[in-house]
Design an enzyme around this catalytic site. Structure first.
Site, short mmCIF file in Angstrom:
data_model
loop_
_atom_site.label_atom_id
_atom_site.label_comp_id
_atom_site.label_asym_id
_atom_site.label_seq_id
_atom_site.Cartn_x
_atom_site.Cartn_y
_atom_site.Cartn_z
N GLY A 85 0.62 -1.27 -0.01
CA GLY A 85 -0.04 -0.04 -0.02
C GLY A 85 0.90 1.43 -0.01
CG ASP A 197 15.03 -5.19 6.66
OD1 ASP A 197 16.01 -5.41 6.23
OD2 ASP A 197 14.05 -4.45 6.40
#
Length: 534
Positions: A85, A197
């Site tokens: 999105g 990450d």
């Protein structure tokens, strides 16, 4: 909420811009030989049922009813775009305060694990909410089309952008920054969360004028963990991934390795492990040898080298823990890190590393967006043929099935495609497959390259300039930092602009990773031009 009521702009960080594929995968952990999830069997069954009944349009993701986000907030301009999105600037109607709203389209949640990933990201953000230097989630909302995560707005941009704009950069400044980063890791680990990450672009500033207003963002790959738990899913970003992650047996120690890589980059401007391909990078990571001798490691203190060696120890059990890093003499308050300026080559290198291949990646996106259905129908059929389980993703084993289409792709091109697509997740979806294949498909390549070049060269002058890049970045809501470096990386005749021949050379070069020769040549130009220091 600190500075959340202020205006600001930033790039795609909130929407995982540099995790081209990673958003889709996370959160499976393994204890011994027993695979588990973060959710019960009944929860998974209900999610699977929801998918069968048409989750994309009607079924709840959050599992509870929420107010309509548009009754409480006004959604403004787009701040970033990712796989699931977009992120928007939003304004709370009752207070006028501004936030970032990450909108995740349900139509992009194609399997149970996608839904679990969204739930877990929200759970972790709530779990860490209020902790120093971690982005604060304000609330979550859901409607028939999307899930909306409202969080504080980091208006100051990327931490590394601020670093690289400084005219003076020292070991002491690097120690202050890595102390913040490792402090964030310590907070996460003490709360039973592994980030998985961490990378420079995942640290933003609330306030551009306050370098200590650092906030860690992007918990899309983060997981809860228990002491002794072993994880096997390979996730992360190639330059920062720990060797045990590649070996599929790791724990929270992997976050410390990543911080060690960030420290190395801070001090030298280049990563410790690199090659021309991602597989080459992984080989260097597994080999583990660190360069402390070449001219890429100028004038760095022995204490800094000692800390890096201990953070990049190949054996996780012997690697420093977060609290031990914070007690190291080089990093602690009144430590031994010198305030002497680092070698003047470091900042140009750091800028070059941050800007590497950004123009090429943007160009590939532009090409992929402009391909007609006729141009991609063959690739679509290939993808469908490989996607034997109809999951809208394919594994690398399935990707090898491309060899049956040898009339279109050569073996070497298939190998390149696998490396281009591989961000360590071992899977690829349709959009990623197309974007990776664009750079390899020989059919009408000239047409695609000219279309991408023309996107930047709107006045038809035959050159891409800094001003044109700035306009393109504005159109795509990207940060326009280091545009000169984007030009410098491609500009072969040093005239300060990119002509079509130089553009084609960049696009056709097989540089999915960052080779030392590329940086070395660009660095030489940078030093000659003596620029002032994402």
């Amino acid at each position: 909420m600190g500075n959340s009521c202020q205006n600001g702009t930033y790039g795609n960080n909130y929407q995982n811009s540099n995790r081209f594929q990673n958003d889709r995968f996370a959160s499976r952990y393994v204890d011994g030989n027993d695979t588990e999830d973060c959710y019960s069997g009944s929860s998974r069954a209900s999610l699977a049922g929801a998918l069968r009944q048409g989750l994309n349009l009607k079924s709840p993701v959050l599992g509870y009813k929420t107010p309509n986000v548009r009754e409480l907030y006004t959604l403004g301009r787009e701040l970033g775009q990712g796989q699931f999105g977009k992120t928007y600037l939003c304004t709370e109607i009752s207070t006028g305060c501004q936030y970032a709203c990450k909108t995740i389209l349900k139509s992009n949640l194609r399997c149970v694990s996608d839904i679990e990933d969204v739930r877990r990201e929200i759970q972790i953000m709530h779990h860490l909410s209020g902790q120093k230097n971690i982005v604060t989630i304000k609330d979550t909302y859901e409607d028939e089309q999307a899930v909306h995560i409202v969080m504080e707005l980091c208006a100051g941009g990327e931490l590394f952008s601020k670093i690289q704009k400084r005219g003076h950069y020292s070991e002491r400044k690097a120690a202050e920054l890595i102390k913040i980063i490792v402090g964030i890791i310590e907070t996460c680990h003490s709360h039973g969360v592994m980030h998985r990450d961490l990378k420079p672009e995942n640290f933003l500033l609330l306030d551009a004028d306050d370098e200590f207003s650092v906030k860690a963002i992007d918990f899309g790959l983060s997981v809860f963990f228990r002491p002794g738990q072993v994880f096997r899913e390979v996730v992360g970003s190639p330059y920062y991934i720990a060797p045990e992650v590649l070996e599929k047996r790791y724990g929270p120690e992997a976050d410390i390795w990543t911080a060690g890589v960030i420290l190395y980059v801070l001090l030298t401007g280049v990563p410790p492990f690199w090659a021309d391909t991602q597989s080459g990078i992984y080989e260097k990571v597994l080999d583990g040898r660190i360069d402390f001798k070449s001219n890429r490691w100028p004038r760095i203190s022995d204490s800094a080298k000692d800390l890096i060696k201990k953070m990049l120890c190949p054996y996780p059990s012997e690697r420093l823990k977060a609290h031990e890093v914070l007690k190291h003499p080089w990093i602690c308050d009144n430590g031994v890190a010198t305030n002497r300026a680092l070698d003047p080559s470091v900042l140009p290198r750091l800028k070059q590393f941050s800007a590497m291949n950004r123009l090429k990646k943007l160009s590939l996106q532009i090409i992929a967006e402009r391909l007609s259905e006729e141009e991609i129908v063959g690739l679509r059929e290939m993808f469908k043929a490989m996607d034997t389980k109809n999951r809208s993703v394919v594994t690398f084993g399935e990707l090898k099935g491309l060899k049956r289409y040898s009339s279109v792709f050569k073996d070497t091109e298939i190998n390149d495609l696998m490396e281009a697509a591989d961000d360590t997740t071992s899977t690829i979806n349709w959009e990623e497959f197309i974007a990776a294949a664009v750079s390899l498909n020989k059919i009408e390549r000239e047409k695609h390259l000219m279309a991408a070049f023309t996107y930047f060269d709107k006045d038809g002058s035959g050159f891409i300039t800094v001003d044109k890049l700035q306009k393109a970045c504005m159109e795509r809501n990207m940060e326009d930092t280091f545009l000169e470096e984007m030009i410098l990386e491609v500009d072969q005749n040093n005239d300060g602009q990119i002509d079509y021949a130089e553009f084609v050379t960049m696009m056709q070069s097989n540089n999915f990773g960052l080779g030392w020769q590329t940086v070395e040549s660009s660095l030489n130009v940078a030093l000659r031009e003596a620029p002032q220091v994402y």
